[in-house]
Design a protein around this motif. Structure first.
Motif, PDB file in Angstrom:
ATOM      1  N   SER A 121       0.880  -1.106   0.171  1.00  0.00           N
ATOM      2  CA  SER A 121       0.139  -0.084   0.028  1.00  0.00           C
ATOM      3  C   SER A 121       1.004   1.251  -0.021  1.00  0.00           C
ATOM      4  O   SER A 121       0.418   2.350  -0.597  1.00  0.00           O
ATOM      5  N   PHE A 122       2.107   1.260   0.660  1.00  0.00           N
ATOM      6  CA  PHE A 122       3.004   2.469   0.537  1.00  0.00           C
ATOM      7  C   PHE A 122       3.190   2.835  -0.959  1.00  0.00           C
ATOM      8  O   PHE A 122       3.123   4.020  -1.366  1.00  0.00           O
ATOM      9  N   GLY A 123       3.374   1.839  -1.937  1.00  0.00           N
ATOM     10  CA  GLY A 123       3.809   2.083  -3.286  1.00  0.00           C
ATOM     11  C   GLY A 123       2.312   2.623  -3.808  1.00  0.00           C
ATOM     12  O   GLY A 123       2.546   3.599  -4.776  1.00  0.00           O
ATOM     13  N   ILE A 124       1.147   2.337  -3.535  1.00  0.00           N
ATOM     14  CA  ILE A 124      -0.177   2.452  -3.977  1.00  0.00           C
ATOM     15  C   ILE A 124      -0.356   4.086  -3.539  1.00  0.00           C
ATOM     16  O   ILE A 124      -0.662   4.704  -4.335  1.00  0.00           O
ATOM     17  N   SER A 125       0.169   4.446  -2.200  1.00  0.00           N
ATOM     18  CA  SER A 125      -0.129   5.728  -1.933  1.00  0.00           C
ATOM     19  C   SER A 125       0.855   6.570  -2.380  1.00  0.00           C
ATOM     20  O   SER A 125       0.570   7.720  -2.976  1.00  0.00           O
ATOM     21  N   ALA A 126       2.099   6.259  -2.622  1.00  0.00           N
ATOM     22  CA  ALA A 126       3.031   7.088  -2.841  1.00  0.00           C
ATOM     23  C   ALA A 126       2.891   7.555  -4.603  1.00  0.00           C
ATOM     24  O   ALA A 126       3.306   8.665  -5.038  1.00  0.00           O
ATOM     25  N   MET A 127       2.401   6.539  -5.264  1.00  0.00           N
ATOM     26  CA  MET A 127       2.128   6.797  -6.740  1.00  0.00           C
ATOM     27  C   MET A 127       0.980   7.511  -6.935  1.00  0.00           C
ATOM     28  O   MET A 127       0.536   7.620  -8.208  1.00  0.00           O
ATOM     29  N   GLY A 128       0.198   7.412  -6.077  1.00  0.00           N
ATOM     30  CA  GLY A 128      -1.284   8.177  -6.237  1.00  0.00           C
ATOM     31  C   GLY A 128      -2.168   7.811  -7.084  1.00  0.00           C
ATOM     32  O   GLY A 128      -3.053   8.203  -7.758  1.00  0.00           O
ATOM     33  N   LEU A 129      -2.449   6.253  -6.874  1.00  0.00           N
ATOM     34  CA  LEU A 129      -3.352   5.488  -7.713  1.00  0.00           C
ATOM     35  C   LEU A 129      -4.666   5.993  -7.355  1.00  0.00           C
ATOM     36  O   LEU A 129      -4.977   5.974  -6.233  1.00  0.00           O
ATOM     37  N   ASP A 130      -5.546   5.797  -8.203  1.00  0.00           N
ATOM     38  CA  ASP A 130      -7.017   5.885  -7.768  1.00  0.00           C
ATOM     39  C   ASP A 130      -7.528   4.656  -7.335  1.00  0.00           C
ATOM     40  O   ASP A 130      -7.010   3.536  -7.087  1.00  0.00           O
ATOM     41  N   ALA A 131      -8.939   4.831  -6.944  1.00  0.00           N
ATOM     42  CA  ALA A 131      -9.457   3.660  -6.158  1.00  0.00           C
ATOM     43  C   ALA A 131      -9.542   2.440  -6.965  1.00  0.00           C
ATOM     44  O   ALA A 131      -8.916   1.074  -6.630  1.00  0.00           O
ATOM     45  N   GLU A 132      -9.911   2.509  -8.494  1.00  0.00           N
ATOM     46  CA  GLU A 132      -9.845   1.383  -9.008  1.00  0.00           C
ATOM     47  C   GLU A 132      -8.610   0.534  -9.308  1.00  0.00           C
ATOM     48  O   GLU A 132      -8.384  -0.446  -9.625  1.00  0.00           O
ATOM     49  N   SER A 133      -7.425   1.507  -9.610  1.00  0.00           N
ATOM     50  CA  SER A 133      -6.158   1.056 -10.072  1.00  0.00           C
ATOM     51  C   SER A 133      -5.789   0.327  -8.697  1.00  0.00           C
ATOM     52  O   SER A 133      -5.008  -0.785  -8.771  1.00  0.00           O
ATOM     53  N   ALA A 134      -6.047   0.788  -7.520  1.00  0.00           N
ATOM     54  CA  ALA A 134      -5.577   0.237  -6.173  1.00  0.00           C
ATOM     55  C   ALA A 134      -6.169  -1.232  -6.007  1.00  0.00           C
ATOM     56  O   ALA A 134      -5.419  -2.175  -5.753  1.00  0.00           O
ATOM     57  N   LYS A 135      -7.496  -1.378  -6.400  1.00  0.00           N
ATOM     58  CA  LYS A 135      -8.217  -2.642  -6.179  1.00  0.00           C
ATOM     59  C   LYS A 135      -7.662  -3.591  -7.550  1.00  0.00           C
ATOM     60  O   LYS A 135      -7.545  -4.681  -7.109  1.00  0.00           O
ATOM     61  N   GLY A 136      -7.362  -2.990  -8.533  1.00  0.00           N
ATOM     62  CA  GLY A 136      -6.933  -3.929  -9.623  1.00  0.00           C
ATOM     63  C   GLY A 136      -5.500  -4.200  -9.274  1.00  0.00           C
ATOM     64  O   GLY A 136      -5.261  -5.368  -9.708  1.00  0.00           O
ATOM     65  N   ALA A 137      -4.664  -3.644  -8.544  1.00  0.00           N
ATOM     66  CA  ALA A 137      -3.289  -4.120  -8.146  1.00  0.00           C
ATOM     67  C   ALA A 137      -3.429  -5.524  -6.989  1.00  0.00           C
ATOM     68  O   ALA A 137      -2.752  -6.315  -7.386  1.00  0.00           O
ATOM     69  N   PHE A 138      -4.329  -5.291  -6.257  1.00  0.00           N
ATOM     70  CA  PHE A 138      -4.408  -6.249  -5.236  1.00  0.00           C
ATOM     71  C   PHE A 138      -5.035  -7.333  -5.783  1.00  0.00           C
ATOM     72  O   PHE A 138      -4.920  -8.489  -5.404  1.00  0.00           O
ATOM     73  N   LEU A 139      -5.885  -7.182  -6.870  1.00  0.00           N
ATOM     74  CA  LEU A 139      -6.309  -8.461  -7.556  1.00  0.00           C
ATOM     75  C   LEU A 139      -5.510  -8.982  -8.153  1.00  0.00           C
ATOM     76  O   LEU A 139      -5.432 -10.406  -8.170  1.00  0.00           O
ATOM     77  N   ALA A 140      -4.549  -8.543  -9.004  1.00  0.00           N
ATOM     78  CA  ALA A 140      -3.440  -9.042  -9.691  1.00  0.00           C
ATOM     79  C   ALA A 140      -2.458  -9.853  -8.702  1.00  0.00           C
ATOM     80  O   ALA A 140      -2.289 -10.966  -8.868  1.00  0.00           O
ATOM     81  N   LEU A 141      -2.219  -9.286  -7.353  1.00  0.00           N
ATOM     82  CA  LEU A 141      -1.435  -9.932  -6.310  1.00  0.00           C
ATOM     83  C   LEU A 141      -2.360 -11.115  -5.766  1.00  0.00           C
ATOM     84  O   LEU A 141      -1.880 -12.437  -5.588  1.00  0.00           O
ATOM     85  N   GLY A 142      -3.747 -11.153  -5.814  1.00  0.00           N
ATOM     86  CA  GLY A 142      -4.553 -12.179  -5.401  1.00  0.00           C
ATOM     87  C   GLY A 142      -4.596 -13.449  -6.256  1.00  0.00           C
ATOM     88  O   GLY A 142      -4.591 -14.623  -5.859  1.00  0.00           O
ATOM     89  N   GLN A 143      -4.406 -12.959  -7.683  1.00  0.00           N
ATOM     90  CA  GLN A 143      -4.516 -14.191  -8.648  1.00  0.00           C
ATOM     91  C   GLN A 143      -3.016 -14.876  -8.627  1.00  0.00           C
ATOM     92  O   GLN A 143      -2.936 -16.185  -8.771  1.00  0.00           O
ATOM     93  N   MET A 144      -1.991 -14.001  -8.339  1.00  0.00           N
ATOM     94  CA  MET A 144      -0.719 -14.824  -8.155  1.00  0.00           C
ATOM     95  C   MET A 144      -0.833 -15.524  -6.964  1.00  0.00           C
ATOM     96  O   MET A 144      -0.080 -16.812  -7.296  1.00  0.00           O
ATOM     97  N   VAL A 145      -1.285 -15.301  -6.138  1.00  0.00           N
ATOM     98  CA  VAL A 145      -1.250 -16.308  -4.757  1.00  0.00           C
ATOM     99  C   VAL A 145      -1.990 -17.555  -5.078  1.00  0.00           C
ATOM    100  O   VAL A 145      -1.730 -18.712  -4.787  1.00  0.00           O
ATOM    101  N   SER A 146      -3.176 -17.288  -5.766  1.00  0.00           N
ATOM    102  CA  SER A 146      -4.128 -18.560  -6.228  1.00  0.00           C
ATOM    103  C   SER A 146      -3.700 -19.411  -7.087  1.00  0.00           C
ATOM    104  O   SER A 146      -3.787 -20.570  -6.928  1.00  0.00           O
ATOM    105  N   LYS A 147      -2.654 -18.762  -8.211  1.00  0.00           N
ATOM    106  CA  LYS A 147      -2.111 -19.950  -8.811  1.00  0.00           C
ATOM    107  C   LYS A 147      -0.911 -20.533  -8.395  1.00  0.00           C
ATOM    108  O   LYS A 147      -0.049 -21.615  -8.831  1.00  0.00           O
ATOM    109  N   GLY A 148      -0.198 -19.817  -7.297  1.00  0.00           N
ATOM    110  CA  GLY A 148       0.949 -20.387  -6.508  1.00  0.00           C
ATOM    111  C   GLY A 148       2.274 -19.943  -7.287  1.00  0.00           C
ATOM    112  O   GLY A 148       3.385 -20.185  -6.645  1.00  0.00           O
TER     113      GLY A 148
END
Length: 220
Positions: A63-90
């Protein structure tokens, strides 16, 4: 409900909800979008070694990166979605790291390479081979995100966008409070509507039966 389920218990769910309110206030995030992102992220972590405090720690550092880069709400949500998909796939794929995450968080690929102590070319080869295991990668990536962006959080958390997000959160909380106050009334109205619909349905059945019975007479 989704947060509590992903957390594994009501107690842990309450901890996570409190954590989300705190980090949204501190960093100036939109609370609803942050909750959506955490829901996806923590849901993917069910059954992994990253639960509870570890999940919150990784979420905070990224979240530090998301805050520092000034991402909007949808971009932040999308970033964590991508991370979640990485975890799901292993394993980490180039599509998720270069595409979904990299498009929303500039520099993510370079940060990932630094976190693993390799060049971007070497990382690209590793991704092709499927040799980047998420459980090994994620904490290292989170640490590198913190190292890279934490210094910029003090400024970004005081930006106009951060303050607007905090205002949105206040308005949303007021809406939730009003919703809770009105919920008994809504429940009663829903029950009355259900009853009225049932009566109408019953009357329609009677009318249809009468129409069928009268049809031979009308045909004469």
């Amino acid at each position: 409900n989704a947060i509590v389920f992903a957390s594994g218990s009501a107690k842990e769910g309450a901890e996570n909800l409190k954590f989300l309110e705190t980090i949204s206030s501190d960093l100036g995030f939109n609370l609803l979008a942050t909750t959506e992102g955490f829901k996806t992220f923590s849901g993917a972590l069910i059954g992994s070694k990253f639960d509870g405090e570890k999940a919150r720690d990784i979420f905070t550092k990224i979240s530090f990166g998301i805050s520092a880069m000034g991402l909007d709400a949808e971009s932040a949500k999308g970033a964590f979605l991508a991370l979640g998909q990485m975890v799901s796939k292993g394993t980490v794929s180039a599509e998720e790291l270069r595409g979904q995450l990299g498009e929303r968080l500039p520099g993510a690929f370079q940060i990932a390479a630094r976190s693993l102590g390799v060049t971007t070319k070497q990382l690209g080869d590793m991704l092709k081979q499927g040799s980047v295991i998420t459980e090994d990668f994620l904490p290292k990536f989170a640490d590198e995100m913190e190292k890279t962006f934490k210094g910029g959080v003090a400024k970004s958390s005081k930006s106009l966008q951060a303050d607007l997000n905090r205002l949105d959160n206040v308005i949303d909380n007021v809406g939730q409070d009003i919703g809770m106050l009105l919920s008994p009334v809504v429940h009663i109205l829903a029950q009355e509507t259900k009853s009225a619909n049932q009566q109408f349905s019953d009357q329609k059945v009677v009318f249809d039966n009468l129409s069928q019975a009268a049809k031979p007479l009308m045909d004469r």
